[in-house]
Design a protein around this motif. Structure first.
Motif, PDB file in Angstrom:
ATOM      1  N   UNK A  96       0.839  -1.200   0.000  1.00 13.17           N
ATOM      2  CA  UNK A  96       0.000   0.000   0.000  1.00 13.17           C
ATOM      3  C   UNK A  96       0.874   1.250   0.000  1.00 13.17           C
ATOM      4  N   UNK A  97       1.923   1.224   0.789  1.00 10.28           N
ATOM      5  CA  UNK A  97       2.833   2.373   0.865  1.00 10.28           C
ATOM      6  C   UNK A  97       3.491   2.605  -0.493  1.00 10.28           C
ATOM      7  N   UNK A  98       4.143   1.580  -1.020  1.00 15.25           N
ATOM      8  CA  UNK A  98       4.837   1.732  -2.306  1.00 15.25           C
ATOM      9  C   UNK A  98       3.865   2.107  -3.423  1.00 15.25           C
ATOM     10  N   UNK A  99       2.649   1.589  -3.381  1.00 17.13           N
ATOM     11  CA  UNK A  99       1.657   1.902  -4.400  1.00 17.13           C
ATOM     12  C   UNK A  99       1.173   3.339  -4.365  1.00 17.13           C
ATOM     13  N   UNK A 100       1.458   4.045  -3.296  1.00 19.52           N
ATOM     14  CA  UNK A 100       1.007   5.429  -3.144  1.00 19.52           C
ATOM     15  C   UNK A 100       1.996   6.453  -3.678  1.00 19.52           C
ATOM     16  N   UNK A 101       3.190   5.989  -4.042  1.00 19.24           N
ATOM     17  CA  UNK A 101       4.225   6.897  -4.529  1.00 19.24           C
ATOM     18  C   UNK A 101       4.596   6.518  -5.958  1.00 19.24           C
ATOM     19  N   UNK A 102       5.041   7.488  -6.730  1.00 13.99           N
ATOM     20  CA  UNK A 102       5.379   7.240  -8.133  1.00 13.99           C
ATOM     21  C   UNK A 102       6.733   6.579  -8.315  1.00 13.99           C
ATOM     22  N   UNK A 103       7.576   6.647  -7.288  1.00 15.18           N
ATOM     23  CA  UNK A 103       8.884   5.983  -7.338  1.00 15.18           C
ATOM     24  C   UNK A 103       9.289   5.613  -5.920  1.00 15.18           C
ATOM     25  N   UNK A 104      10.519   5.135  -5.745  1.00 11.98           N
ATOM     26  CA  UNK A 104      10.935   4.682  -4.406  1.00 11.98           C
ATOM     27  C   UNK A 104      11.843   5.688  -3.694  1.00 11.98           C
ATOM     28  N   UNK A 105      11.706   6.966  -4.035  1.00 12.26           N
ATOM     29  CA  UNK A 105      12.549   7.983  -3.394  1.00 12.26           C
ATOM     30  C   UNK A 105      11.853   8.705  -2.247  1.00 12.26           C
ATOM     31  N   UNK A 106      10.703   8.227  -1.832  1.00 13.59           N
ATOM     32  CA  UNK A 106       9.982   8.851  -0.734  1.00 13.59           C
ATOM     33  C   UNK A 106      10.715   8.645   0.595  1.00 13.59           C
ATOM     34  N   UNK A 107      10.447   9.515   1.543  1.00 13.12           N
ATOM     35  CA  UNK A 107      11.086   9.448   2.857  1.00 13.12           C
ATOM     36  C   UNK A 107      10.117   8.875   3.886  1.00 13.12           C
ATOM     37  N   UNK A 108      10.659   8.497   5.021  1.00 10.43           N
ATOM     38  CA  UNK A 108       9.804   7.953   6.076  1.00 10.43           C
ATOM     39  C   UNK A 108       8.824   9.015   6.575  1.00 10.43           C
ATOM     40  N   UNK A 122       7.411  11.271   4.727  1.00  5.66           N
ATOM     41  CA  UNK A 122       6.314  11.280   3.752  1.00  5.66           C
ATOM     42  C   UNK A 122       5.356  10.122   4.023  1.00  5.66           C
ATOM     43  N   UNK A 123       5.868   8.994   4.456  1.00  4.98           N
ATOM     44  CA  UNK A 123       5.019   7.853   4.809  1.00  4.98           C
ATOM     45  C   UNK A 123       4.172   8.207   6.030  1.00  4.98           C
ATOM     46  N   UNK A 124       4.771   8.864   7.004  1.00  9.25           N
ATOM     47  CA  UNK A 124       4.016   9.306   8.184  1.00  9.25           C
ATOM     48  C   UNK A 124       2.855  10.198   7.748  1.00  9.25           C
ATOM     49  N   UNK A 125       3.131  11.159   6.865  1.00  8.71           N
ATOM     50  CA  UNK A 125       2.065  12.047   6.371  1.00  8.71           C
ATOM     51  C   UNK A 125       0.990  11.244   5.631  1.00  8.71           C
ATOM     52  N   UNK A 126       1.410  10.278   4.820  1.00  7.86           N
ATOM     53  CA  UNK A 126       0.461   9.430   4.100  1.00  7.86           C
ATOM     54  C   UNK A 126      -0.428   8.666   5.085  1.00  7.86           C
ATOM     55  N   UNK A 127       0.170   8.157   6.153  1.00  8.23           N
ATOM     56  CA  UNK A 127      -0.592   7.388   7.140  1.00  8.23           C
ATOM     57  C   UNK A 127      -1.545   8.260   7.950  1.00  8.23           C
ATOM     58  N   UNK A 128      -1.276   9.541   8.023  1.00  2.00           N
ATOM     59  CA  UNK A 128      -2.247  10.453   8.658  1.00  2.00           C
ATOM     60  C   UNK A 128      -3.498  10.558   7.793  1.00  2.00           C
ATOM     61  N   UNK A 129      -3.301  10.443   6.475  1.00  5.09           N
ATOM     62  CA  UNK A 129      -4.419  10.477   5.532  1.00  5.09           C
ATOM     63  C   UNK A 129      -5.146   9.134   5.511  1.00  5.09           C
ATOM     64  N   UNK A 130      -4.406   8.054   5.741  1.00  3.17           N
ATOM     65  CA  UNK A 130      -4.971   6.695   5.714  1.00  3.17           C
ATOM     66  C   UNK A 130      -4.652   5.956   7.020  1.00  3.17           C
ATOM     67  N   UNK A 131      -5.159   6.420   8.155  1.00  3.66           N
ATOM     68  CA  UNK A 131      -4.841   5.747   9.430  1.00  3.66           C
ATOM     69  C   UNK A 131      -5.338   4.307   9.487  1.00  3.66           C
ATOM     70  N   UNK A 132      -6.337   3.981   8.694  1.00  8.14           N
ATOM     71  CA  UNK A 132      -6.865   2.612   8.684  1.00  8.14           C
ATOM     72  C   UNK A 132      -5.829   1.611   8.173  1.00  8.14           C
ATOM     73  N   UNK A 133      -4.842   2.063   7.401  1.00  8.99           N
ATOM     74  CA  UNK A 133      -3.800   1.171   6.907  1.00  8.99           C
ATOM     75  C   UNK A 133      -2.979   0.586   8.053  1.00  8.99           C
ATOM     76  N   UNK A 134      -2.884   1.337   9.135  1.00  7.41           N
ATOM     77  CA  UNK A 134      -2.117   0.844  10.288  1.00  7.41           C
ATOM     78  C   UNK A 134      -2.762  -0.380  10.925  1.00  7.41           C
ATOM     79  N   UNK A 135      -4.052  -0.591  10.651  1.00  6.92           N
ATOM     80  CA  UNK A 135      -4.742  -1.772  11.170  1.00  6.92           C
ATOM     81  C   UNK A 135      -4.396  -3.027  10.375  1.00  6.92           C
ATOM     82  N   UNK A 136      -3.872  -2.849   9.161  1.00  6.52           N
ATOM     83  CA  UNK A 136      -3.556  -3.966   8.269  1.00  6.52           C
ATOM     84  C   UNK A 136      -2.711  -5.020   8.959  1.00  6.52           C
TER      85      UNK A 136
END
Length: 191
Positions: free
Chosen positions: A152-164, A166-180
Protein backbone atom coordinates in the motif's frame (compact mmCIF):
# COMPACT_ATOMS: atom_id res chain seq x y z
CA UNK A 1 21.97 -21.66 -1.15
CA UNK A 2 21.57 -22.16 -4.89
CA UNK A 3 18.21 -20.36 -4.70
CA UNK A 4 20.24 -17.18 -4.09
CA UNK A 5 22.19 -17.48 -7.36
CA UNK A 6 19.94 -14.86 -8.97
CA UNK A 7 20.96 -12.36 -6.28
CA UNK A 8 24.62 -13.14 -6.90
CA UNK A 9 24.12 -12.63 -10.65
CA UNK A 10 22.38 -9.29 -10.12
CA UNK A 11 25.16 -8.06 -7.84
CA UNK A 12 27.82 -9.14 -10.31
CA UNK A 13 25.98 -7.47 -13.23
CA UNK A 14 25.73 -4.22 -11.30
CA UNK A 15 29.28 -4.36 -9.93
CA UNK A 16 28.11 -4.55 -6.31
CA UNK A 17 30.27 -6.27 -3.72
CA UNK A 18 28.67 -9.49 -2.56
CA UNK A 19 29.48 -12.15 -0.01
CA UNK A 20 27.90 -15.55 0.46
CA UNK A 21 28.08 -17.36 3.75
CA UNK A 22 26.16 -19.49 6.20
CA UNK A 23 22.40 -19.21 5.88
CA UNK A 24 21.86 -20.26 9.52
CA UNK A 25 24.81 -18.58 11.24
CA UNK A 26 24.13 -14.95 10.38
CA UNK A 27 26.73 -13.73 12.88
CA UNK A 28 29.38 -15.75 11.07
CA UNK A 29 28.18 -14.43 7.71
CA UNK A 30 28.49 -10.83 8.94
CA UNK A 31 31.91 -11.46 10.44
CA UNK A 32 33.24 -13.24 7.33
CA UNK A 33 31.89 -10.51 5.03
CA UNK A 34 33.46 -7.81 7.21
CA UNK A 35 36.78 -9.68 7.16
CA UNK A 36 36.76 -10.22 3.39
CA UNK A 37 35.99 -6.54 2.81
CA UNK A 38 38.38 -5.30 5.53
CA UNK A 39 35.61 -3.31 7.25
CA UNK A 40 36.35 -1.04 10.21
CA UNK A 41 32.69 -0.63 11.05
CA UNK A 42 29.63 -2.62 10.05
CA UNK A 43 26.15 -1.20 9.46
CA UNK A 44 23.42 -3.74 10.16
CA UNK A 45 20.20 -3.45 8.17
CA UNK A 46 17.69 -6.27 8.23
CA UNK A 47 16.54 -7.57 4.85
CA UNK A 48 12.92 -7.63 5.99
CA UNK A 49 12.84 -3.81 6.22
CA UNK A 50 12.03 -2.53 2.70
CA UNK A 51 11.10 0.94 3.98
CA UNK A 52 14.50 1.48 5.65
CA UNK A 53 15.41 5.16 5.61
CA UNK A 54 18.80 6.48 4.48
CA UNK A 55 18.43 9.58 6.69
CA UNK A 56 17.96 7.42 9.78
CA UNK A 57 20.93 5.24 8.85
CA UNK A 58 22.98 8.41 8.36
CA UNK A 59 21.97 9.72 11.81
CA UNK A 60 23.10 6.46 13.41
CA UNK A 61 26.41 6.47 11.53
CA UNK A 62 27.03 10.15 12.33
CA UNK A 63 26.46 9.48 16.05
CA UNK A 64 28.85 6.54 15.94
CA UNK A 65 31.53 8.57 14.12
CA UNK A 66 31.02 11.60 16.38
CA UNK A 67 31.74 9.49 19.44
CA UNK A 68 34.33 7.13 17.93
CA UNK A 69 36.11 5.35 19.55
CA UNK A 70 33.90 5.98 22.57
CA UNK A 71 31.03 3.79 21.39
CA UNK A 72 30.94 0.16 20.33
CA UNK A 73 27.40 -0.03 19.02
CA UNK A 74 24.83 2.60 18.02
CA UNK A 75 21.28 1.74 17.00
CA UNK A 76 17.78 3.13 16.88
CA UNK A 77 16.35 -0.21 18.00
CA UNK A 78 17.54 -0.41 21.60
CA UNK A 79 14.68 1.76 22.82
CA UNK A 80 12.13 1.80 20.03
CA UNK A 81 10.79 5.16 18.91
CA UNK A 82 10.83 4.75 15.12
CA UNK A 83 8.37 2.44 13.37
CA UNK A 84 9.40 -1.23 13.59
CA UNK A 85 11.14 -1.81 10.27
CA UNK A 86 13.30 1.29 10.32
CA UNK A 87 15.78 -0.40 12.70
CA UNK A 88 19.47 -0.14 11.89
CA UNK A 89 22.74 -0.16 13.79
CA UNK A 90 26.48 0.22 13.45
CA UNK A 91 29.23 -1.57 15.35
CA UNK A 92 32.98 -1.66 15.26
CA UNK A 93 34.74 -4.60 13.60
CA UNK A 94 36.35 -5.34 16.97
CA UNK A 95 32.96 -5.72 18.66
CA UNK A 96 31.64 -7.89 15.83
CA UNK A 97 34.70 -10.10 16.17
CA UNK A 98 34.19 -10.37 19.94
CA UNK A 99 30.57 -11.43 19.44
CA UNK A 100 31.61 -13.86 16.69
CA UNK A 101 34.26 -15.49 18.92
CA UNK A 102 32.23 -15.67 22.13
CA UNK A 103 28.58 -16.14 21.15
CA UNK A 104 27.75 -19.82 21.33
CA UNK A 105 23.98 -20.06 21.53
CA UNK A 106 21.81 -20.47 18.44
CA UNK A 107 19.92 -17.21 18.95
CA UNK A 108 23.11 -15.14 19.16
CA UNK A 109 24.39 -16.79 15.98
CA UNK A 110 21.10 -16.13 14.17
CA UNK A 111 20.66 -12.50 15.28
CA UNK A 112 23.85 -10.48 14.84
CA UNK A 113 23.38 -8.08 17.75
CA UNK A 114 21.92 -10.41 20.40
CA UNK A 115 25.27 -11.07 22.07
CA UNK A 116 26.09 -7.34 22.19
CA UNK A 117 22.66 -6.42 23.53
CA UNK A 118 22.86 -9.14 26.22
CA UNK A 119 26.18 -7.78 27.51
CA UNK A 120 25.44 -4.05 27.97
CA UNK A 121 28.03 -3.65 30.73
CA UNK A 122 30.73 -4.94 28.44
CA UNK A 123 29.97 -2.79 25.39
CA UNK A 124 29.44 0.95 25.08
CA UNK A 125 25.99 1.23 23.51
CA UNK A 126 23.89 4.24 22.50
CA UNK A 127 20.38 4.60 21.13
CA UNK A 128 19.33 7.18 18.54
CA UNK A 129 15.71 8.19 19.05
CA UNK A 130 13.01 9.89 17.04
CA UNK A 131 11.62 13.18 18.37
CA UNK A 132 8.17 11.54 18.32
CA UNK A 133 7.36 8.00 19.40
CA UNK A 134 6.21 5.99 16.37
CA UNK A 135 7.05 2.59 17.85
CA UNK A 136 3.39 1.48 17.63
CA UNK A 137 3.76 1.34 13.83
CA UNK A 138 4.90 -1.81 12.08
CA UNK A 139 6.75 -1.33 8.77
CA UNK A 140 8.71 -4.60 8.61
CA UNK A 141 7.79 -7.66 6.53
CA UNK A 142 7.43 -10.88 8.52
CA UNK A 143 3.86 -11.80 7.56
CA UNK A 144 1.47 -11.54 4.57
CA UNK A 145 -0.29 -8.69 6.39
CA UNK A 146 3.02 -6.83 6.65
CA UNK A 147 3.61 -7.29 2.92
CA UNK A 148 0.12 -5.97 2.18
CA UNK A 149 0.85 -2.87 4.27
CA UNK A 150 4.18 -2.20 2.54
CA UNK A 151 2.58 -2.66 -0.89
CA UNK A 152 0.00 0.00 0.00
CA UNK A 153 2.83 2.37 0.86
CA UNK A 154 4.84 1.73 -2.31
CA UNK A 155 1.66 1.90 -4.40
CA UNK A 156 1.01 5.43 -3.14
CA UNK A 157 4.22 6.90 -4.53
CA UNK A 158 5.38 7.24 -8.13
CA UNK A 159 8.88 5.98 -7.34
CA UNK A 160 10.93 4.68 -4.41
CA UNK A 161 12.55 7.98 -3.39
CA UNK A 162 9.98 8.85 -0.73
CA UNK A 163 11.09 9.45 2.86
CA UNK A 164 9.80 7.95 6.08
CA UNK A 165 8.32 11.35 7.00
CA UNK A 166 6.31 11.28 3.75
CA UNK A 167 5.02 7.85 4.81
CA UNK A 168 4.02 9.31 8.18
CA UNK A 169 2.07 12.05 6.37
CA UNK A 170 0.46 9.43 4.10
CA UNK A 171 -0.59 7.39 7.14
CA UNK A 172 -2.25 10.45 8.66
CA UNK A 173 -4.42 10.48 5.53
CA UNK A 174 -4.97 6.69 5.71
CA UNK A 175 -4.84 5.75 9.43
CA UNK A 176 -6.86 2.61 8.68
CA UNK A 177 -3.80 1.17 6.91
CA UNK A 178 -2.12 0.84 10.29
CA UNK A 179 -4.74 -1.77 11.17
CA UNK A 180 -3.56 -3.97 8.27
CA UNK A 181 -0.76 -5.52 10.32
CA UNK A 182 -1.22 -4.11 13.82
CA UNK A 183 -1.62 -7.61 15.27
CA UNK A 184 1.02 -9.30 13.11
CA UNK A 185 3.56 -11.17 15.16
CA UNK A 186 7.08 -9.85 15.41
CA UNK A 187 9.89 -12.35 15.06
CA UNK A 188 11.19 -13.02 18.54
CA UNK A 189 14.47 -11.23 19.04
CA UNK A 190 15.57 -10.54 22.60
CA UNK A 191 16.00 -6.90 23.64
Amino acid sequence: NSADDCILSLCQQRGWAVFRGSEEDVLDRYYQAATVHNADAIVRIASDCPLIEPQIIDAIVVEYCRCYPGLDYVSNGIELSYPRGLDAGIMSARVLETAWREAGDKESREHVITYIRHHPGRFRIRNVSSDTDYSHMRWTVDTPEDLDFVRKIYGSFSDDTFTWREVIRLLRTHPEWLETNRHAGQKTVPP
